[in-house]
Scaffold this motif. Sequence first.
Motif, mmCIF file in Angstrom:
data_model
loop_
_atom_site.group_PDB
_atom_site.id
_atom_site.type_symbol
_atom_site.label_atom_id
_atom_site.label_comp_id
_atom_site.label_asym_id
_atom_site.label_seq_id
_atom_site.Cartn_x
_atom_site.Cartn_y
_atom_site.Cartn_z
ATOM 1 N N THR A 1 -4.157 7.212 11.425
ATOM 2 C CA THR A 1 -2.802 7.830 11.323
ATOM 3 C C THR A 1 -2.608 9.038 10.389
ATOM 4 O OG1 THR A 1 -2.034 5.352 11.899
ATOM 5 C CG2 THR A 1 -0.359 7.046 10.895
ATOM 6 N N LYS A 2 -3.561 8.775 9.197
ATOM 7 C CA LYS A 2 -3.460 9.721 8.021
ATOM 8 C C LYS A 2 -3.919 10.966 8.711
ATOM 9 C CE LYS A 2 -3.235 10.082 3.995
ATOM 10 N NZ LYS A 2 -2.473 10.682 3.069
ATOM 11 N N GLU A 3 -4.968 10.877 9.606
ATOM 12 C CA GLU A 3 -5.921 12.255 10.199
ATOM 13 C C GLU A 3 -4.861 12.932 11.224
ATOM 14 O OE1 GLU A 3 -9.217 10.345 11.645
ATOM 15 O OE2 GLU A 3 -10.500 10.336 9.908
ATOM 16 N N CYS B 1 5.354 4.737 8.628
ATOM 17 C CA CYS B 1 5.486 6.147 8.101
ATOM 18 C C CYS B 1 6.917 6.549 7.982
ATOM 19 C CB CYS B 1 4.922 6.881 9.270
ATOM 20 S SG CYS B 1 2.962 6.539 9.517
ATOM 21 N N LEU B 2 7.133 7.082 6.857
ATOM 22 C CA LEU B 2 8.547 7.756 6.384
ATOM 23 C C LEU B 2 8.519 9.313 6.696
ATOM 24 C CD1 LEU B 2 9.152 5.719 3.106
ATOM 25 C CD2 LEU B 2 9.550 5.058 5.430
ATOM 26 N N ILE B 3 8.743 9.533 7.914
ATOM 27 C CA ILE B 3 8.582 10.950 8.272
ATOM 28 C C ILE B 3 9.776 11.812 7.979
ATOM 29 C CG2 ILE B 3 8.288 12.432 10.364
ATOM 30 C CD1 ILE B 3 6.989 9.968 11.705
ATOM 31 N N VAL B 4 9.322 12.981 7.428
ATOM 32 C CA VAL B 4 10.691 13.749 7.014
ATOM 33 C C VAL B 4 10.440 15.175 7.667
ATOM 34 C CG1 VAL B 4 11.638 14.968 5.120
ATOM 35 C CG2 VAL B 4 10.311 12.889 4.562
ATOM 36 N N GLY C 1 4.538 12.744 6.558
ATOM 37 C CA GLY C 1 4.945 11.419 6.740
ATOM 38 C C GLY C 1 4.019 10.499 5.917
ATOM 39 N N PRO C 2 4.579 10.121 4.595
ATOM 40 C CA PRO C 2 4.297 9.450 3.449
ATOM 41 C C PRO C 2 4.049 7.752 4.159
ATOM 42 C CG PRO C 2 5.840 10.493 2.526
ATOM 43 C CD PRO C 2 5.925 10.986 4.082
ATOM 44 N N ILE C 3 3.168 7.369 3.795
ATOM 45 C CA ILE C 3 2.757 5.984 4.266
ATOM 46 C C ILE C 3 2.941 4.761 3.236
ATOM 47 C CG2 ILE C 3 1.148 4.206 5.233
ATOM 48 C CD1 ILE C 3 -0.124 6.725 6.797
ATOM 49 N N PHE D 1 0.723 -1.173 -0.222
ATOM 50 C CA PHE D 1 -0.192 -0.158 -0.052
ATOM 51 C C PHE D 1 0.925 1.181 -0.069
ATOM 52 C CE2 PHE D 1 -2.011 3.548 2.496
ATOM 53 C CZ PHE D 1 -2.872 3.862 1.706
ATOM 54 N N LEU D 2 0.587 2.208 -1.053
ATOM 55 C CA LEU D 2 1.235 3.512 -0.670
ATOM 56 C C LEU D 2 0.094 4.639 -0.947
ATOM 57 C CD1 LEU D 2 2.871 1.686 -2.872
ATOM 58 C CD2 LEU D 2 4.238 3.472 -3.100
ATOM 59 N N ASP D 3 0.205 5.797 0.315
ATOM 60 C CA ASP D 3 -0.866 6.523 0.355
ATOM 61 C C ASP D 3 -0.650 7.790 -0.835
ATOM 62 O OD1 ASP D 3 1.133 8.199 1.186
ATOM 63 O OD2 ASP D 3 0.140 8.802 3.236
ATOM 64 N N ASP D 4 -1.468 8.633 -0.795
ATOM 65 C CA ASP D 4 -1.443 9.712 -1.924
ATOM 66 C C ASP D 4 -0.026 10.365 -1.798
ATOM 67 O OD1 ASP D 4 -2.611 10.752 0.402
ATOM 68 O OD2 ASP D 4 -3.368 12.525 -0.586
ATOM 69 N N VAL D 5 0.600 10.700 -0.671
ATOM 70 C CA VAL D 5 1.513 11.607 -0.559
ATOM 71 C C VAL D 5 2.753 10.583 -0.974
ATOM 72 C CG1 VAL D 5 3.235 12.569 1.247
ATOM 73 C CG2 VAL D 5 0.522 12.576 1.476
ATOM 74 N N MET D 6 2.770 9.265 -0.539
ATOM 75 C CA MET D 6 4.028 8.356 -1.038
ATOM 76 C C MET D 6 3.899 8.161 -2.315
ATOM 77 S SD MET D 6 6.277 6.432 0.641
ATOM 78 C CE MET D 6 7.092 7.289 -0.555
ATOM 79 N N ILE D 7 2.867 7.993 -2.987
ATOM 80 C CA ILE D 7 2.741 7.730 -4.392
ATOM 81 C C ILE D 7 3.172 9.000 -5.185
ATOM 82 C CG2 ILE D 7 0.445 8.428 -5.105
ATOM 83 C CD1 ILE D 7 2.116 5.101 -6.380
ATOM 84 N N ASN D 8 2.861 10.088 -4.732
ATOM 85 C CA ASN D 8 3.474 11.560 -5.514
ATOM 86 C C ASN D 8 4.751 11.597 -5.399
ATOM 87 O OD1 ASN D 8 3.183 14.007 -6.626
ATOM 88 N ND2 ASN D 8 3.295 14.916 -4.434
#
Length: 406
Positions: A304-306, A328-331, A315-317, A200-207
Amino acid sequence: KRVISAFRSVSGDEGVSVGSAVREQHGRDESGGVCLNLRKMDQVLDLHQEDFDVTVEPGVTPKGLNSYLRDTGLWFPVDPGADASLCGMAATSASGTNAVRYGTMRGNVLNLEVVLADGTVLHTAGKGRRPRKTSAGYNLTNLFVGSEGTLGIITKATLRLFGIPESMVSAVCSFPSVQSAVDSTVQILQAGVPIARIEFLDDVMINACNRFNNLSYAVTPTLFLEFHGSSKSMEEQVSITEEITWDNGGSDFAWSEDEETRGRLWKARHDAWYAALALRPGCKAYSTDVCVPISRLPQIIVETKEDLIRNNITGPIAGHVGDGNFHCLIVLDPNDPDEVQRVHSFTERLARRALAMDGTCTGEHGIGLGKRALLREEVGLLAIEVMQGLKATLDPKNLMNPGKVL
């Protein structure tokens, strides 16, 4: 000078470096202890093709082992992304993208050679033994798998091998929401599809992956999938999966058997760390992970997204959602104390959210220093005391990774 001379007497002149660049590279870690680099112990020692097992030294990596095996029809599928040391992977109970089908290191190690704190050599299943299963005595092998270097130094590992599948197919599918993507994951597993990877990749991660790898996937919650098996079984697996994803609002379902296309897809997934870092140039990345029963996965990822959005944290997931594990890959800017504190508080909430859902504070990354208090909450005081007793028996002088885990 006396210390350097003593080291050279053990490992020879070529084994000792006092160069500033080398010392800078290896001279820092969280605990300031002594780091043992076993990279040059890189031999594949015993391959038994007919028994599907192999024994390796600690410097052998998954890529190196699979290259050695390439003409045998066998492979070692545990794939943590980075081309790590196989014995290091055993020490941390590593897993990765293939774990939903092939299991983690914990299920794929048959025997270990371990040097204990007093210098004695232990063979956890008996010297030279490699049965596929055993009920003989305590499971010492799995005591050391995941021990994070706190009980001994692993110098050989005997591993299970698998036949290379006749066919591999990868697929990508976009979803309108996190809930629909993760619901699809649960339903695919419940349908008995023997999926090999489901990420799974969330919208932030896929971007971030699109920008870093020059890709053009829809910027919505996304699943990367892979199927292994015969050509005939592939059709059925893909068909069932596609139907489930459509029922959950999935779109742009695209699949490929072509090795180059599959390679591009999984390279994008494995580059997620670097892709996340590129979202905020000059900042640092911090990765944390949890794992929950898969039925609780939709709820914890949505919450977690919320939490990330509410606290203004980048924090892309990305997750191995087939076994309930996500990262969560937190920057963050390490020079911003307010942001550092917000991230610390977030990671504590994430771990406790997982514990409240009958999960674990870490599915892959381990305890180390940062999650020791959470381990106590997870397993309870009595279990900690049992672990401390084992540690005291095997390492009474507390030489092995002191302060880690316990």
